[in-house]
Design an enzyme around this catalytic site. Structure first.
Site, PDB file in Angstrom:
ATOM      1  N   ARG A 169      51.629 146.084  96.019  1.00 42.67           N
ATOM      2  CA  ARG A 169      50.835 147.009  96.934  1.00 42.67           C
ATOM      3  C   ARG A 169      51.027 146.760  98.406  1.00 42.67           C
ATOM      4  O   ARG A 169      50.932 147.551  99.410  1.00 42.67           O
ATOM      5  CB  ARG A 169      49.206 146.662  96.065  1.00 42.67           C
ATOM      6  CG  ARG A 169      49.120 147.520  94.920  1.00 42.67           C
ATOM      7  CD  ARG A 169      47.694 147.387  94.558  1.00 42.67           C
ATOM      8  NE  ARG A 169      47.309 147.973  93.389  1.00 42.67           N
ATOM      9  CZ  ARG A 169      45.887 148.164  92.869  1.00 42.67           C
ATOM     10  NH1 ARG A 169      44.913 147.740  93.884  1.00 42.67           N
ATOM     11  NH2 ARG A 169      45.830 148.660  91.720  1.00 42.67           N
ATOM     12  N   LYS A 181      51.961 142.532  91.112  1.00 44.93           N
ATOM     13  CA  LYS A 181      51.708 143.616  91.163  1.00 44.93           C
ATOM     14  C   LYS A 181      50.843 143.805  92.536  1.00 44.93           C
ATOM     15  O   LYS A 181      51.057 144.970  93.090  1.00 44.93           O
ATOM     16  CB  LYS A 181      50.637 144.172  90.217  1.00 44.93           C
ATOM     17  CG  LYS A 181      51.284 144.520  88.686  1.00 44.93           C
ATOM     18  CD  LYS A 181      50.154 145.202  87.766  1.00 44.93           C
ATOM     19  CE  LYS A 181      50.747 145.656  86.574  1.00 44.93           C
ATOM     20  NZ  LYS A 181      49.608 146.454  85.678  1.00 44.93           N
TER      21      LYS A 181
END
Length: 232
Positions: A111, A107
């Site tokens: 980003r 994750k």
């Protein structure tokens, strides 16, 4: 206020058909929809060219595959905002151990990839969804709400809240839903009229076990108190 095109991009494969049925059941207008496949670059680019904002809702097994969406957004060149799939805690401010560590790093890597490509974004941090966490009242190994005893990680007093406000990160934190495990179980005991046996698992013991097994104001939201009523 910004105005955006109301296209919905769906997968052409089986999961796309399932998602389409779900959206229809939620009375979401699909009169203008664009078909695309995350694993078919050309179809994804064509779908993205027809929209202004991309909201990803891929599951945990495909978090890393969002690089394909990023590449398509970059090629399309028209997207005003990208919201990657988050559904959980703020991955830049936690220190998870394995096996969760790899998932959260994926994750975080997404980003960083979005930032590196200069794509406008919003990261939506929702923390724990009540419908996911509360049916077992926080005990991930339980299949039904506890009626006799519960296992609580740590001392049960830590609340799922990060007081820091970060630029371009939207944190969904309804005030009455920021509760510790002790507070959640206290609510549950009142609803079922019973006192549960509480087994507290210290952090060092938890880590040892993991290593051993390789393991907005106008919105009407459902409070934890209200959700627990459904489970009584």
């Amino acid at each position: 206020m910004l105005s955006f095109n109301d296209f919905v991009s769906l997968w052409e494969k089986k999961i796309g058909k399932t998602l389409e049925k779900t959206l229809i059941s939620q009375k979401i207008n699909l009169s203008r929809k664009s078909m695309g496949d995350i694993y078919d670059h050309n179809s994804l680019v064509e779908a993205i060219k027809k929209v202004d904002v991309v909201i990803s809702s891929v599951g945990m097994e495909q978090i890393a595959d969002q690089t394909k969406i990023i590449a398509a957004i970059k090629e399309a060149g028209n997207i005003k905002r990208f919201l990657p799939s988050e559904f959980g805690t703020d991955v830049d401010h936690i220190h998870p151990v394995e096996p969760a560590g790899t998932f959260f790093r994926n994750k975080s890597n997404i980003r960083r990839a979005i930032e590196a490509e200069g794509i406008s974004y919003t990261f939506v941090v929702s923390y724990g969804f009540a419908g996911y966490m509360l049916p077992s009242v926080g005990d991930s190994n339980a299949k039904v709400p506890p009626k006799e005893k519960v296992k609580i990680l740590g001392d049960g007093n830590c609340k799922v809240e990060d007081p820091r406000i970060l630029n371009k990160i939207l944190k969904l934190r309804p005030p009455t839903n920021i509760l510790s495990f002790n507070e959640i179980f206290s609510l549950w005991e009142k609803k079922i009229g019973m006192t549960l046996e509480k087994i507290y698992i210290p952090e060092d013991q938890l880590l040892k076990n993991i290593q051993a097994t390789e393991l907005s104001p106008e919105v009407k939201y459902t409070t934890i108190d209200e959700y627990l009523d459904r489970l009584v």
